[in-house]
Scaffold this motif. Structure first.
Motif, mmCIF file in Angstrom:
data_model
loop_
_atom_site.group_PDB
_atom_site.id
_atom_site.type_symbol
_atom_site.label_atom_id
_atom_site.label_comp_id
_atom_site.label_asym_id
_atom_site.label_seq_id
_atom_site.Cartn_x
_atom_site.Cartn_y
_atom_site.Cartn_z
ATOM 1 N N THR A 2 -48.517 63.387 -8.753
ATOM 2 C CA THR A 2 -49.410 64.204 -9.572
ATOM 3 C C THR A 2 -48.805 65.584 -9.724
ATOM 4 O O THR A 2 -48.284 66.148 -8.761
ATOM 5 C CB THR A 2 -50.802 64.318 -8.923
ATOM 6 O OG1 THR A 2 -51.350 63.016 -8.784
ATOM 7 C CG2 THR A 2 -51.735 65.158 -9.777
ATOM 8 N N THR A 3 -48.861 66.125 -10.934
ATOM 9 C CA THR A 3 -48.359 67.456 -11.235
ATOM 10 C C THR A 3 -49.484 68.278 -11.840
ATOM 11 O O THR A 3 -50.181 67.815 -12.745
ATOM 12 C CB THR A 3 -47.194 67.385 -12.246
ATOM 13 O OG1 THR A 3 -46.142 66.606 -11.682
ATOM 14 C CG2 THR A 3 -46.683 68.760 -12.603
ATOM 15 N N ASN A 4 -49.649 69.496 -11.345
ATOM 16 C CA ASN A 4 -50.634 70.411 -11.905
ATOM 17 C C ASN A 4 -49.950 71.394 -12.842
ATOM 18 O O ASN A 4 -48.842 71.860 -12.567
ATOM 19 C CB ASN A 4 -51.351 71.177 -10.791
ATOM 20 C CG ASN A 4 -52.221 70.279 -9.957
ATOM 21 O OD1 ASN A 4 -52.814 69.330 -10.460
ATOM 22 N ND2 ASN A 4 -52.292 70.550 -8.673
ATOM 23 N N ILE A 5 -50.631 71.709 -13.938
ATOM 24 C CA ILE A 5 -50.150 72.680 -14.920
ATOM 25 C C ILE A 5 -50.999 73.937 -14.788
ATOM 26 O O ILE A 5 -52.232 73.867 -14.767
ATOM 27 C CB ILE A 5 -50.271 72.138 -16.362
ATOM 28 C CG1 ILE A 5 -49.537 70.796 -16.505
ATOM 29 C CG2 ILE A 5 -49.778 73.160 -17.380
ATOM 30 C CD1 ILE A 5 -48.039 70.883 -16.368
ATOM 31 N N TYR A 6 -50.330 75.088 -14.689
ATOM 32 C CA TYR A 6 -51.004 76.380 -14.560
ATOM 33 C C TYR A 6 -50.529 77.328 -15.642
ATOM 34 O O TYR A 6 -49.427 77.188 -16.162
ATOM 35 C CB TYR A 6 -50.678 77.022 -13.206
ATOM 36 C CG TYR A 6 -51.118 76.223 -12.022
ATOM 37 C CD1 TYR A 6 -52.386 76.388 -11.482
ATOM 38 C CD2 TYR A 6 -50.268 75.300 -11.431
ATOM 39 C CE1 TYR A 6 -52.797 75.650 -10.375
ATOM 40 C CE2 TYR A 6 -50.669 74.563 -10.327
ATOM 41 C CZ TYR A 6 -51.928 74.742 -9.804
ATOM 42 O OH TYR A 6 -52.332 74.012 -8.718
ATOM 43 N N GLU A 7 -51.367 78.325 -15.940
ATOM 44 C CA GLU A 7 -50.916 79.415 -16.802
ATOM 45 C C GLU A 7 -51.110 80.716 -16.059
ATOM 46 O O GLU A 7 -52.041 80.866 -15.267
ATOM 47 C CB GLU A 7 -51.676 79.458 -18.130
ATOM 48 C CG GLU A 7 -53.026 80.098 -18.063
ATOM 49 C CD GLU A 7 -53.650 80.406 -19.428
ATOM 50 O OE1 GLU A 7 -53.003 80.229 -20.460
ATOM 51 O OE2 GLU A 7 -54.811 80.834 -19.410
ATOM 52 N N GLN A 26 -41.535 66.572 -16.925
ATOM 53 C CA GLN A 26 -42.157 65.790 -17.999
ATOM 54 C C GLN A 26 -43.609 66.217 -18.211
ATOM 55 O O GLN A 26 -44.093 66.258 -19.344
ATOM 56 C CB GLN A 26 -42.079 64.296 -17.706
ATOM 57 C CG GLN A 26 -42.448 63.443 -18.900
ATOM 58 C CD GLN A 26 -41.542 63.671 -20.103
ATOM 59 O OE1 GLN A 26 -40.333 63.582 -19.979
ATOM 60 N NE2 GLN A 26 -42.110 63.973 -21.254
ATOM 61 N N ALA A 27 -44.311 66.567 -17.145
ATOM 62 C CA ALA A 27 -45.697 67.029 -17.285
ATOM 63 C C ALA A 27 -45.761 68.301 -18.118
ATOM 64 O O ALA A 27 -46.633 68.441 -18.990
ATOM 65 C CB ALA A 27 -46.310 67.276 -15.910
ATOM 66 N N LEU A 28 -44.842 69.218 -17.877
ATOM 67 C CA LEU A 28 -44.827 70.462 -18.647
ATOM 68 C C LEU A 28 -44.503 70.187 -20.114
ATOM 69 O O LEU A 28 -45.147 70.739 -21.013
ATOM 70 C CB LEU A 28 -43.832 71.444 -18.040
ATOM 71 C CG LEU A 28 -43.785 72.833 -18.646
ATOM 72 C CD1 LEU A 28 -45.165 73.477 -18.708
ATOM 73 C CD2 LEU A 28 -42.821 73.712 -17.858
ATOM 74 N N ILE A 29 -43.554 69.306 -20.367
ATOM 75 C CA ILE A 29 -43.227 68.921 -21.741
ATOM 76 C C ILE A 29 -44.437 68.267 -22.405
ATOM 77 O O ILE A 29 -44.772 68.584 -23.547
ATOM 78 C CB ILE A 29 -41.989 68.003 -21.774
ATOM 79 C CG1 ILE A 29 -40.748 68.813 -21.382
ATOM 80 C CG2 ILE A 29 -41.819 67.347 -23.143
ATOM 81 C CD1 ILE A 29 -39.516 67.982 -21.109
ATOM 82 N N ILE A 73 -46.353 79.252 -18.578
ATOM 83 C CA ILE A 73 -46.955 77.991 -18.171
ATOM 84 C C ILE A 73 -46.046 77.380 -17.101
ATOM 85 O O ILE A 73 -44.823 77.385 -17.253
ATOM 86 C CB ILE A 73 -47.108 77.029 -19.361
ATOM 87 C CG1 ILE A 73 -47.952 77.697 -20.451
ATOM 88 C CG2 ILE A 73 -47.752 75.717 -18.918
ATOM 89 C CD1 ILE A 73 -48.009 76.919 -21.729
ATOM 90 N N ALA A 74 -46.649 76.889 -16.033
ATOM 91 C CA ALA A 74 -45.881 76.352 -14.904
ATOM 92 C C ALA A 74 -46.354 74.957 -14.549
ATOM 93 O O ALA A 74 -47.524 74.617 -14.738
ATOM 94 C CB ALA A 74 -46.051 77.270 -13.700
ATOM 95 N N ALA A 75 -45.436 74.155 -14.017
ATOM 96 C CA ALA A 75 -45.747 72.809 -13.546
ATOM 97 C C ALA A 75 -45.252 72.677 -12.113
ATOM 98 O O ALA A 75 -44.074 72.896 -11.839
ATOM 99 C CB ALA A 75 -45.064 71.766 -14.431
ATOM 100 N N TYR A 76 -46.192 72.335 -11.211
ATOM 101 C CA TYR A 76 -45.880 72.198 -9.794
ATOM 102 C C TYR A 76 -46.362 70.852 -9.283
ATOM 103 O O TYR A 76 -47.461 70.410 -9.669
ATOM 104 C CB TYR A 76 -46.592 73.266 -8.960
ATOM 105 C CG TYR A 76 -46.332 74.692 -9.345
ATOM 106 C CD1 TYR A 76 -45.103 75.122 -9.807
ATOM 107 C CD2 TYR A 76 -47.346 75.631 -9.232
ATOM 108 C CE1 TYR A 76 -44.889 76.436 -10.151
ATOM 109 C CE2 TYR A 76 -47.144 76.953 -9.567
ATOM 110 C CZ TYR A 76 -45.907 77.367 -10.021
ATOM 111 O OH TYR A 76 -45.697 78.679 -10.353
ATOM 112 N N PRO A 77 -45.621 70.229 -8.368
ATOM 113 C CA PRO A 77 -46.134 69.007 -7.749
ATOM 114 C C PRO A 77 -47.435 69.323 -6.999
ATOM 115 O O PRO A 77 -47.544 70.378 -6.379
ATOM 116 C CB PRO A 77 -45.033 68.606 -6.760
ATOM 117 C CG PRO A 77 -43.824 69.376 -7.170
ATOM 118 C CD PRO A 77 -44.298 70.595 -7.861
#
Length: 78
Positions: A2-7, A26-29, A73-77
């Protein structure tokens, strides 16, 4: 995975925007394609995208500078 997207907006406020069941890049894309570009045709998403960069300090953490909307925008596990 699971990946969370943050701003992080120009005021420094950090907000979780979404969660995806794919690797962080890939989640960020996916987020960019869906919510910035309005492209919901997931079969045609690229594997890599200009402007999406991996952190030099923290492996598997990705960032995108969304200049038009004055945020990062960031994507973190998860």
């Amino acid at each position: 995975m699971t990946t969370n997207i943050y701003e992080c907006n120009s005021d420094g406020k950090i907000t979780q925007l979404a969660a995806y069941s794919v690797e962080p890049e890939q989640a960020l894309i996916n987020y960019i394609q869906q919510y910035i570009n309005g492209n919901w045709n997931t079969m045609n998403y690229p594997k890599h995208m200009k402007g999406v960069k991996e952190s030099k300090i923290k492996k598997n953490h990705f960032y995108f500078d969304d200049v038009a909307n004055d945020r990062v925008i960031a994507a973190y596990p998860a």
